[in-house]
Motif scaffolding. Structure first.
Motif, PDB file in Angstrom:
ATOM      1  N   CYS A   1       2.990   9.642  13.386  1.00  0.00           N
ATOM      2  CA  CYS A   1       3.618   9.046  12.212  1.00  0.00           C
ATOM      3  C   CYS A   1       2.811   9.403  10.974  1.00  0.00           C
ATOM      4  CB  CYS A   1       3.700   7.523  12.357  1.00  0.00           C
ATOM      5  SG  CYS A   1       2.083   6.717  12.541  1.00  0.00           S
ATOM      6  N   ASP A   2       3.309   9.006   9.820  1.00  0.00           N
ATOM      7  CA  ASP A   2       2.541   9.053   8.578  1.00  0.00           C
ATOM      8  C   ASP A   2       2.183   7.624   8.224  1.00  0.00           C
ATOM      9  OD1 ASP A   2       2.759  11.823   8.255  1.00  0.00           O
ATOM     10  OD2 ASP A   2       4.711  11.627   7.269  1.00  0.00           O
ATOM     11  N   VAL A   3       0.989   7.435   7.677  1.00  0.00           N
ATOM     12  CA  VAL A   3       0.514   6.086   7.368  1.00  0.00           C
ATOM     13  C   VAL A   3       0.090   6.009   5.913  1.00  0.00           C
ATOM     14  CG1 VAL A   3      -1.148   4.276   7.940  1.00  0.00           C
ATOM     15  CG2 VAL A   3      -0.268   5.768   9.733  1.00  0.00           C
ATOM     16  N   GLN A   4       0.557   4.967   5.235  1.00  0.00           N
ATOM     17  CA  GLN A   4       0.214   4.718   3.830  1.00  0.00           C
ATOM     18  C   GLN A   4      -0.521   3.398   3.757  1.00  0.00           C
ATOM     19  OE1 GLN A   4       3.454   5.599   1.165  1.00  0.00           O
ATOM     20  NE2 GLN A   4       2.646   4.287  -0.454  1.00  0.00           N
ATOM     21  N   ILE A   5      -1.688   3.393   3.105  1.00  0.00           N
ATOM     22  CA  ILE A   5      -2.514   2.187   3.089  1.00  0.00           C
ATOM     23  C   ILE A   5      -2.559   1.498   1.727  1.00  0.00           C
ATOM     24  CG2 ILE A   5      -3.957   2.905   5.025  1.00  0.00           C
ATOM     25  CD1 ILE A   5      -6.071   3.765   2.935  1.00  0.00           C
ATOM     26  N   ARG A   6      -1.915   2.097   0.727  1.00  0.00           N
ATOM     27  CA  ARG A   6      -1.800   1.474  -0.595  1.00  0.00           C
ATOM     28  C   ARG A   6      -0.430   1.786  -1.162  1.00  0.00           C
ATOM     29  NH1 ARG A   6      -6.803   3.930  -0.505  1.00  0.00           N
ATOM     30  NH2 ARG A   6      -8.601   2.503  -0.525  1.00  0.00           N
TER      31      ARG A   6
ATOM     32  N   GLY B   1      -7.549  -6.506   5.382  1.00  0.00           N
ATOM     33  CA  GLY B   1      -6.633  -7.292   4.561  1.00  0.00           C
ATOM     34  C   GLY B   1      -5.561  -6.447   3.920  1.00  0.00           C
ATOM     35  N   GLN B   2      -5.838  -5.131   3.742  1.00  0.00           N
ATOM     36  CA  GLN B   2      -4.818  -4.229   3.229  1.00  0.00           C
ATOM     37  C   GLN B   2      -3.702  -4.072   4.261  1.00  0.00           C
ATOM     38  OE1 GLN B   2      -8.032  -1.233   1.170  1.00  0.00           O
ATOM     39  NE2 GLN B   2      -6.033  -0.366   1.640  1.00  0.00           N
ATOM     40  N   THR B   3      -2.560  -3.611   3.798  1.00  0.00           N
ATOM     41  CA  THR B   3      -1.424  -3.372   4.679  1.00  0.00           C
ATOM     42  C   THR B   3      -1.277  -1.881   4.940  1.00  0.00           C
ATOM     43  OG1 THR B   3      -0.256  -5.320   3.856  1.00  0.00           O
ATOM     44  CG2 THR B   3       1.070  -3.653   4.975  1.00  0.00           C
ATOM     45  N   ALA B   4      -1.104  -1.521   6.192  1.00  0.00           N
ATOM     46  CA  ALA B   4      -0.808  -0.147   6.572  1.00  0.00           C
ATOM     47  C   ALA B   4       0.673  -0.069   6.925  1.00  0.00           C
ATOM     48  CB  ALA B   4      -1.656   0.278   7.767  1.00  0.00           C
ATOM     49  N   VAL B   5       1.402   0.823   6.262  1.00  0.00           N
ATOM     50  CA  VAL B   5       2.826   0.997   6.530  1.00  0.00           C
ATOM     51  C   VAL B   5       3.025   2.336   7.232  1.00  0.00           C
ATOM     52  CG1 VAL B   5       5.126   1.196   5.526  1.00  0.00           C
ATOM     53  CG2 VAL B   5       3.497  -0.447   4.598  1.00  0.00           C
ATOM     54  N   LEU B   6       3.761   2.314   8.331  1.00  0.00           N
ATOM     55  CA  LEU B   6       3.985   3.494   9.151  1.00  0.00           C
ATOM     56  C   LEU B   6       5.340   4.105   8.835  1.00  0.00           C
ATOM     57  CD1 LEU B   6       1.710   1.893  10.554  1.00  0.00           C
ATOM     58  CD2 LEU B   6       2.695   2.548  12.758  1.00  0.00           C
TER      59      LEU B   6
ATOM     60  N   VAL C   1      -6.157 -16.693  -1.625  1.00  0.00           N
ATOM     61  CA  VAL C   1      -7.487 -17.292  -1.694  1.00  0.00           C
ATOM     62  C   VAL C   1      -8.175 -17.257  -0.330  1.00  0.00           C
ATOM     63  CG1 VAL C   1      -8.769 -19.427  -2.114  1.00  0.00           C
ATOM     64  CG2 VAL C   1      -6.929 -18.751  -3.663  1.00  0.00           C
ATOM     65  N   SER C   2      -7.453 -17.646   0.718  1.00  0.00           N
ATOM     66  CA  SER C   2      -8.069 -17.683   2.052  1.00  0.00           C
ATOM     67  C   SER C   2      -8.456 -16.292   2.537  1.00  0.00           C
ATOM     68  CB  SER C   2      -7.127 -18.357   3.058  1.00  0.00           C
ATOM     69  OG  SER C   2      -5.939 -17.611   3.219  1.00  0.00           O
ATOM     70  N   GLU C   3      -7.666 -15.282   2.184  1.00  0.00           N
ATOM     71  CA  GLU C   3      -8.004 -13.917   2.584  1.00  0.00           C
ATOM     72  C   GLU C   3      -9.285 -13.457   1.901  1.00  0.00           C
ATOM     73  OE1 GLU C   3      -5.964 -11.364   4.773  1.00  0.00           O
ATOM     74  OE2 GLU C   3      -6.247 -13.434   5.447  1.00  0.00           O
ATOM     75  N   TYR C   4      -9.418 -13.724   0.606  1.00  0.00           N
ATOM     76  CA  TYR C   4     -10.651 -13.352  -0.093  1.00  0.00           C
ATOM     77  C   TYR C   4     -11.835 -14.144   0.442  1.00  0.00           C
ATOM     78  CZ  TYR C   4      -9.483  -9.937  -3.675  1.00  0.00           C
ATOM     79  OH  TYR C   4      -9.160  -8.777  -4.321  1.00  0.00           O
ATOM     80  N   ARG C   5     -11.604 -15.398   0.771  1.00  0.00           N
ATOM     81  CA  ARG C   5     -12.684 -16.228   1.319  1.00  0.00           C
ATOM     82  C   ARG C   5     -13.176 -15.646   2.651  1.00  0.00           C
ATOM     83  NH1 ARG C   5     -10.381 -21.096   0.914  1.00  0.00           N
ATOM     84  NH2 ARG C   5     -11.457 -21.661  -1.010  1.00  0.00           N
ATOM     85  N   ALA C   6     -12.279 -14.990   3.372  1.00  0.00           N
ATOM     86  CA  ALA C   6     -12.629 -14.381   4.655  1.00  0.00           C
ATOM     87  C   ALA C   6     -13.150 -12.956   4.493  1.00  0.00           C
ATOM     88  CB  ALA C   6     -11.414 -14.384   5.578  1.00  0.00           C
ATOM     89  N   GLY C   7     -13.295 -12.492   3.251  1.00  0.00           N
ATOM     90  CA  GLY C   7     -13.832 -11.164   3.023  1.00  0.00           C
ATOM     91  C   GLY C   7     -12.816 -10.052   3.114  1.00  0.00           C
ATOM     92  N   ARG C   8     -11.533 -10.403   3.035  1.00  0.00           N
ATOM     93  CA  ARG C   8     -10.483  -9.388   3.111  1.00  0.00           C
ATOM     94  C   ARG C   8      -9.847  -9.184   1.736  1.00  0.00           C
ATOM     95  NH1 ARG C   8      -9.866 -12.239   8.160  1.00  0.00           N
ATOM     96  NH2 ARG C   8      -8.419 -13.716   7.224  1.00  0.00           N
ATOM     97  N   THR C   9      -9.124  -8.074   1.580  1.00  0.00           N
ATOM     98  CA  THR C   9      -8.482  -7.730   0.315  1.00  0.00           C
ATOM     99  C   THR C   9      -6.973  -7.757   0.500  1.00  0.00           C
ATOM    100  OG1 THR C   9     -10.358  -6.308  -0.265  1.00  0.00           O
ATOM    101  CG2 THR C   9      -8.320  -6.018  -1.525  1.00  0.00           C
ATOM    102  N   PRO C  10      -6.303  -8.850   0.158  1.00  0.00           N
ATOM    103  CA  PRO C  10      -4.871  -8.987   0.417  1.00  0.00           C
ATOM    104  C   PRO C  10      -4.012  -8.328  -0.659  1.00  0.00           C
ATOM    105  CG  PRO C  10      -5.689 -10.970  -0.619  1.00  0.00           C
ATOM    106  CD  PRO C  10      -6.884 -10.067  -0.441  1.00  0.00           C
ATOM    107  N   ASN C  11      -2.744  -8.132  -0.346  1.00  0.00           N
ATOM    108  CA  ASN C  11      -1.761  -7.636  -1.301  1.00  0.00           C
ATOM    109  C   ASN C  11      -0.743  -8.752  -1.525  1.00  0.00           C
ATOM    110  OD1 ASN C  11       0.560  -6.458  -2.518  1.00  0.00           O
ATOM    111  ND2 ASN C  11      -0.001  -4.443  -1.719  1.00  0.00           N
TER     112      ASN C  11
END
Length: 365
Positions: free
Chosen positions: A301-306, A337-342, A86-96
């Protein structure tokens, strides 16, 4: 080893527990009761962690002849996952929320209790592999790329990896897991995979958020700042969204427009052409390493964002507590808010929560 098998009530965790038993470990099953929301208490709920799931997990444990318990983690789940969402969306971010659940619940709260009770490791049905590398234990992708879940495990630290057990990581396909479950007589063999956010069982994320964040009308702007529409709450939008914009002014070129930015302070949403979703740089300061931190402050590196997107070759730089990534080719539609995995090949290096993005297309385009 003494293994605590986290049993969600699905086929993957049941077969993982069975394999742990076959390997000669002392295995105890546990199901986590994570939500007290009414919708999760009825059979047929579309998420996971329902009473129906708990019953399926118990039946699997009974079939395997192992002790079984249900642990109530609902308060911690509310604090660390639902309230964070909820707090992430309230801040305009897209959490996982699945990422946060793995970080805070399954491999923090659960693992902490397991170690306190004398267990050596927590076993789950995640599709990922652990490899003994030159610098310690490494987290790698699963052999079945279609089912690989290393992305959502990118939040795990070296200490947590040392107490995890992933029996399914080398299995070539989910079909083989279902066939094995059927051969073992497990009733969950053909149970459908869970989907949607588990604490929003009806799938209406927009309505669920409106009740908690509030719905206040605001303006929809183009990249020049001109007002071209109105909305009923910025929380209902995420970067890359096309549908539901209800724009009153058509684009000059007649092409569809997409959400480029959500500004919670001013309650405005910025839209533009698809080309403007191209992202030339991402950065974040909330990061962790799945093992030893990289030896160099800048590295390829390689980066995955979803969870289900393809990895993108990139250059990462670590400085002043921030991780900054510049991809060889722009990312498409990245939301804070999304997660980037390296990754280094199949190995997970670490992750960070995206806090800042830089568009590859100038604002006047």
């Amino acid at each position: 080893m003494r293994i605590l098998a986290a049993m969600s009530g699905g086929v993957d965790s049941a077969v993982a527990a069975a394999r742990a038993v076959d390997a000669g470990h002392e295995v105890v099953g546990v199901h986590l009761a994570l939500s007290r929301a009414g919708g999760t208490l009825r059979a047929g709920s579309r998420g996971c962690c329902t009473i129906e799931d708990a019953m399926d997990a118990r039946r699997a444990a009974d079939k395997l002849g192992m002790p079984f318990y249900v642990w109530d983690f609902s308060e911690r789940f509310r604090d660390d996952v639902i309230d964070d969402f909820v707090s992430e969306y309230r801040a305009g971010r897209t959490p996982n929320p699945c990422m946060r659940c793995n970080e805070k619940i399954k491999f923090a709260a659960l693992l902490e209790r397991a170690v306190e009770l004398g267990f050596d490791a927590v076993c789950t049905g995640h599709y990922a592999t652990l490899v003994d590398g030159p610098d310690g234990l490494e987290l790698h992708r699963a052999s079945d790329s279609a089912k690989d879940q290393s992305y959502v495990l990118g939040v795990l630290t070296a200490e947590q990896l040392a107490h995890t057990y992933f029996p399914l990581g080398d299995t070539p396909s989910k079909a083989l897991v279902r066939a094995e479950a059927a051969e073992r007589g497990l009733t969950v063999a053909q149970k459908p995979d869970s989907h949607d956010i588990c604490f929003i069982p009806d799938g209406d994320t927009r309505g669920w958020l409106a009740e908690r964040v509030g719905a206040e009308q605001g303006e929809i702007l183009d990249r020049s700042g001109a007002v071209i529409g109105r909305h009923d709450g910025a929380h209902a939008f995420t970067v890359g969204q096309r549908k539901g914009l209800q724009l009153g002014v058509p684009a000059a070129d007649g092409k569809p427009r997409f959400v480029l930015e959500v500004r919670p302070v001013s309650n405005t949403v910025v839209v533009g052409p698809k080309e403007a979703l191209a992202t030339a740089e991402i950065a974040g300061e909330r990061h962790s390493w799945a093992g030893r931190a990289p030896a160099e402050s800048a590295f390829g590196c390689d980066v995955q964002i979803r969870a289900h997107s393809d990895p993108v070759p990139a250059r990462a730089t670590v400085a002043d507590g921030w991780v900054t990534v510049v991809p060889d080719e722009p990312f498409d539609g990245v939301a804070p808010g999304q997660t980037a995995v390296l990754y280094d090949g199949t190995r997970v290096l670490g992750q960070f929560t995206i806090a800042r993005t830089v568009s590859a297309v100038p604002a006047n385009v």
